[in-house]
Design an enzyme around this catalytic site. Structure first.
Site, PDB file in Angstrom:
ATOM      1  N   LYS A 129       0.707  -1.445  -0.018  1.00  0.00           N
ATOM      2  CA  LYS A 129       0.139   0.036   0.116  1.00  0.00           C
ATOM      3  C   LYS A 129       0.893   1.295  -0.006  1.00  0.00           C
ATOM      4  O   LYS A 129       0.579   2.205  -0.833  1.00  0.00           O
ATOM      5  CB  LYS A 129      -1.073  -0.026   1.333  1.00  0.00           C
ATOM      6  CG  LYS A 129      -2.095  -0.959   1.018  1.00  0.00           C
ATOM      7  CD  LYS A 129      -2.902  -1.415   2.287  1.00  0.00           C
ATOM      8  CE  LYS A 129      -3.796  -2.607   1.892  1.00  0.00           C
ATOM      9  NZ  LYS A 129      -4.713  -2.777   3.046  1.00  0.00           N
ATOM     10  N   GLN A 151      -4.501  -1.747   9.461  1.00  0.00           N
ATOM     11  CA  GLN A 151      -4.403  -2.985   8.871  1.00  0.00           C
ATOM     12  C   GLN A 151      -5.189  -4.046   9.811  1.00  0.00           C
ATOM     13  O   GLN A 151      -4.965  -3.931  10.930  1.00  0.00           O
ATOM     14  CB  GLN A 151      -2.875  -3.230   8.626  1.00  0.00           C
ATOM     15  CG  GLN A 151      -2.958  -4.378   7.701  1.00  0.00           C
ATOM     16  CD  GLN A 151      -3.464  -4.635   6.366  1.00  0.00           C
ATOM     17  OE1 GLN A 151      -3.756  -3.573   5.687  1.00  0.00           O
ATOM     18  NE2 GLN A 151      -3.923  -5.757   5.916  1.00  0.00           N
ATOM     19  N   ASP A 208     -11.245   2.479   3.698  1.00  0.00           N
ATOM     20  CA  ASP A 208     -11.303   1.163   3.548  1.00  0.00           C
ATOM     21  C   ASP A 208     -12.954   0.665   3.475  1.00  0.00           C
ATOM     22  O   ASP A 208     -13.312  -0.134   2.928  1.00  0.00           O
ATOM     23  CB  ASP A 208     -10.878   0.269   4.984  1.00  0.00           C
ATOM     24  CG  ASP A 208      -9.608  -0.306   4.697  1.00  0.00           C
ATOM     25  OD1 ASP A 208      -9.333  -0.887   3.690  1.00  0.00           O
ATOM     26  OD2 ASP A 208      -8.929  -0.236   5.844  1.00  0.00           O
TER      27      ASP A 208
HETATM   28  N1  GUN Z   1      -6.676  -6.781   5.910  1.00  0.00           N
HETATM   29  C1  GUN Z   1      -7.018  -7.762   4.721  1.00  0.00           C
HETATM   30  N2  GUN Z   1      -7.614  -6.884   3.831  1.00  0.00           N
HETATM   31  C2  GUN Z   1      -7.728  -5.667   4.176  1.00  0.00           C
HETATM   32  C3  GUN Z   1      -7.828  -4.499   3.784  1.00  0.00           C
HETATM   33  O1  GUN Z   1      -8.643  -4.308   2.876  1.00  0.00           O
HETATM   34  N3  GUN Z   1      -7.859  -3.372   4.577  1.00  0.00           N
HETATM   35  C4  GUN Z   1      -7.091  -3.553   5.956  1.00  0.00           C
HETATM   36  N4  GUN Z   1      -7.438  -2.386   6.669  1.00  0.00           N
HETATM   37  N5  GUN Z   1      -7.119  -4.665   6.401  1.00  0.00           N
HETATM   38  C5  GUN Z   1      -7.245  -5.640   5.509  1.00  0.00           C
END
Ligand code: GUN
Length: 284
Positions: free
Chosen positions: A53, A97, A120
């Site tokens: 990311k 996350q 998100d």
């Molecule tokens: N853990 C697995 N996929 C995601 C996601 O798309 N966003 C976040 N914040 N955590 C995750």
């Protein structure tokens, strides 16, 4: 005829290019889009995702600020950090996350994020907007699935779509987005009876169950589009999806591979949401 192997990387690159142009336009107006990324603990998969990311932010021209909290950090420390970032007007998006360590309450943390910075689309306010068909952030992975279908020219309207997995992260919001696109949706899960039969009726089959080898060739309708959202490790420790690719490709018209499919789209759609958040601040 061999199925089309959908190139998630090419589509994600295209979307990131669009986001980069938008980031440049914002910067020309004196606004530097900024994403804050928070990682708690040292889960190796989460570390990889967070790094991807941050790299994408750099490629697109979004500033990223990252915070790593100890595995044993108090929940209150995380909530305090989220609060500080909520109040920081130079930060447009906040991403915590998941999964969080067991002693933390994920819902409490998600609800603490300002809905305007919830890139998100996990906050109940944004999920509610999505459910009601109101304008707002779109959840990254489900929106990535829709973009793959649209950008590869596969019609959604009127199609039978089966989704395996009813998670808050993928299955449930994807069912909403597919319905919004006028598909007829069946949301399957661990208690679904005759799963193979339900899947065989699907023109669009999406697996987001997190179970390697779950979708075999006999579950795929001739000419279907198969989207594999699974992220699993096989016996050799290699990344694989839920779909037995070679078997599905014998029946389907198109299949997404793992790696190289939906995973890259999640990050690309996150970039779009960051731009959206920054634009909102500037009234664009
Ligand atoms: N853990 C697995 N996929 C995601 C996601 O798309 N966003 C976040 N914040 N955590 C995750």
């Amino acid at each position: 005829m061999a199925a089309e192997r959908i190139d998630g990387k090419a589509i994600a690159d295209e979307i990131k290019k669009e986001a980069a142009a938008e980031a440049a336009a914002l910067k020309a107006q004196g606004i530097e889009p900024c994403l804050a990324v928070i990682l708690v603990g040292n889960d190796s998969a989460s570390q990889v995702y967070v790094n991807n990311k941050k790299k994408a932010c750099e490629a697109v021209g979004i500033r990223s600020v990252s915070y790593t909290l100890d595995e044993n950090a108090e929940e209150s420390e995380l909530l305090q950090l989220v609060d500080t970032l909520n109040l920081d007007s130079s930060v447009h998006g906040i991403l915590v996350q998941l999964p969080l360590p067991e002693h933390m309450d994920e819902t409490k943390v998600i609800v603490a994020i300002s809905p305007e910075k919830d890139v998100d689309c996990f906050h109940p306010m944004n999920v509610g907007r999505l459910t009601s068909g109101l304008d707002g952030f779109l959840p990254c992975t489900p929106a990535g699935v829709i973009e793959i279908l649209k950008r590869t020219g596969h019609d959604i309207a009127g199609k039978n779509c089966a989704i395996i997995g009813r998670s808050n992260l993928v299955g449930k919001p994807l069912a909403l987005l597919m319905t919004r696109e006028n598909a007829t949706v069946t949301l399957c899960h661990s208690k679904t009876q005759n799963l193979a039969e339900v899947c065989r009726r699907a023109d669009i089959l999406v697996s987001a169950a997190g179970k390697a080898g779950l979708v075999t060739g006999d579950m795929v309708k001739d000419g279907a589009v198969v989207i594999d959202v699974g992220m699993n490790r096989n016996a050799e420790g290699k990344l694989c999806g839920d779909v037995v690719y070679d078997e599905a490709a014998e029946k389907a018209s198109a299949v997404t591979p793992v790696p190289g499919g939906v995973g890259l789209m999640t990050v690309a759609m996150l970039m779009k949401n960051c731009i959206r958040a920054a634009k909102k601040v500037s009234g664009m």
